[in-house]
Design an enzyme around this catalytic site. Structure first.
Site, PDB file in Angstrom:
ATOM      1  N   HIS A   1       0.967  -1.387  -0.033  1.00 54.76           N
ATOM      2  CA  HIS A   1      -0.089  -0.020  -0.002  1.00 54.76           C
ATOM      3  C   HIS A   1       0.907   1.400  -0.121  1.00 54.76           C
ATOM      4  O   HIS A   1       1.985   1.141   0.495  1.00 54.76           O
ATOM      5  CB  HIS A   1      -0.703   0.008   1.373  1.00 54.76           C
ATOM      6  CG  HIS A   1      -2.223  -0.919   1.122  1.00 54.76           C
ATOM      7  ND1 HIS A   1      -2.257  -1.841   2.206  1.00 54.76           N
ATOM      8  CD2 HIS A   1      -3.218  -1.270   0.489  1.00 54.76           C
ATOM      9  CE1 HIS A   1      -3.365  -2.431   1.981  1.00 54.76           C
ATOM     10  NE2 HIS A   1      -3.579  -2.260   1.017  1.00 54.76           N
TER      11      HIS A   1
ATOM     12  N   CYS B   1      -2.839   0.679   9.541  1.00 53.61           N
ATOM     13  CA  CYS B   1      -3.725  -0.166   9.131  1.00 53.61           C
ATOM     14  C   CYS B   1      -4.959  -0.502  10.174  1.00 53.61           C
ATOM     15  O   CYS B   1      -6.019  -0.759   9.823  1.00 53.61           O
ATOM     16  CB  CYS B   1      -3.343  -1.479   8.660  1.00 53.61           C
ATOM     17  SG  CYS B   1      -1.593  -1.405   7.940  1.00 53.61           S
TER      18      CYS B   1
HETATM   19  C1  CIR Z   1      -3.884  -7.497   3.748  1.00 53.32           C
HETATM   20  O1  CIR Z   1      -2.996  -8.181   2.959  1.00 53.32           O
HETATM   21  O2  CIR Z   1      -4.662  -6.876   3.239  1.00 53.32           O
HETATM   22  C2  CIR Z   1      -3.630  -7.665   5.312  1.00 53.32           C
HETATM   23  N1  CIR Z   1      -2.832  -9.094   5.459  1.00 53.32           N
HETATM   24  C3  CIR Z   1      -2.740  -6.394   5.620  1.00 53.32           C
HETATM   25  C4  CIR Z   1      -3.304  -4.920   5.551  1.00 53.32           C
HETATM   26  C5  CIR Z   1      -2.330  -3.954   5.796  1.00 53.32           C
HETATM   27  N2  CIR Z   1      -3.284  -2.744   5.630  1.00 53.32           N
HETATM   28  C6  CIR Z   1      -2.653  -1.425   5.225  1.00 53.32           C
HETATM   29  O3  CIR Z   1      -1.569  -1.433   4.998  1.00 53.32           O
HETATM   30  N3  CIR Z   1      -3.627  -0.492   5.165  1.00 53.32           N
END
Ligand code: CIR
Length: 256
Positions: free
Chosen positions: A164, A251
């Protein structure tokens, strides 16, 4: 200043979250829960109210609540996650948003557009949107059109490697930007005072500014020092279990 924060507790299924680093092992649920509690307490100590949502076992990654909505002072935008196993999470956030936003101010990104909140970085009234494996051009276009309806602006940034946009960037207000990896020399971010994160502390680029504090993942001494040297008060939070599934401090919450 932020007044409110929304978080979602991890479920036992967090052990099955999406990961690009299986060599780190699976998150240990009890430890993840404890770290989440500390995260919530730390946020509260920064002067925000925290709403804690119940876990969703059907969605292993649902504690990463940042990805399902983008909130600002004018509107709430419900995203359309590009990760198939996460897409349904968007339906689970709408009800709580109605407590904070009039229904007419809750907007939705629609197919074929996809976007995840981790790809959105707010800098005042401007929003940078990362084009990633999760966020496509159509999603970014819809998102920017919605912003413009509310007198806000947005622009797209192409990503090369990171999951991201905020995996490698964190805006710390006052024109200060934490930058790592592929973003260090990107001319789009030239106008900021850059605090460059060392390659071996890349994970620590995912910090959050909360009112007068910067929350930093525990264990990244060089980054901590750089942020302190820039004049910030810091608070450390251990996110080791979330790191195992590519998650970090930003996140885990919606801040608004
Ligand atoms: C994913 O791959 O979607 C989750 N395991 C981690 C999400 C991390 N989110 C973020 O960086 N906003």
């Amino acid at each position: 200043m932020f007044k409110n924060v929304i978080v979602r507790k991890p479920g036992k299924s967090i052990s099955e979250g999406i990961t690009s680093a299986p060599e780190l092992g699976k998150p240990i649920y009890e430890k993840a829960l404890k770290q989440h509690e500390t995260y919530v307490e730390t946020l509260k100590s920064c002067g925000v109210k925290v709403e804690v949502l119940e876990p969703l076992e059907d969605y292993p990654d649902s504690c990463f609540v940042e990805d399902v909505a983008v909130l600002n002072r004018k509107c709430a935008i419900v995203t359309n996650p590009g990760a198939k196993t996460r897409n349904g999470e968007k339906n689970e956030i709408v009800e709580v948003l109605k407590k904070y936003y009039d229904e007419s101010k809750i907007e939705y990104i629609k197919d074929p557009g996809t976007i995840e909140g981790g790809d959105v970085m707010m800098v005042g009234d401007h929003f940078y949107v990362g084009l990633s494996a999760r966020t496509n051009e159509e999603g970014a276009k819809q998102f920017i059109n919605i912003l413009e309806k509310y007198g806000l602006t947005g622009s797209a940034v192409s990503l090369e490697k990171v999951l991201h946009l905020k995996t490698g960037l964190a805006y710390l207000e006052n024109n200060n930007l934490l930058v790592a990896g592929e973003f260090v020399d990107n001319p789009i971010f030239e106008k900021f005072n850059k605090i460059v994160i060392d390659e071996d502390e890349l994970y620590a680029a995912n910090c959050i500014w909360v009112n007068d504090y910067v929350l930093i993942p525990a264990g990244y001494e060089k980054t901590k020092k750089k942020i302190e040297d820039a004049g910030y008060k810091v608070k450390l939070v251990d996110t080791s279990e979330y790191r195992k599934v590519d998650g970090g401090l930003s996140c885990l919450s919606l801040r608004f």
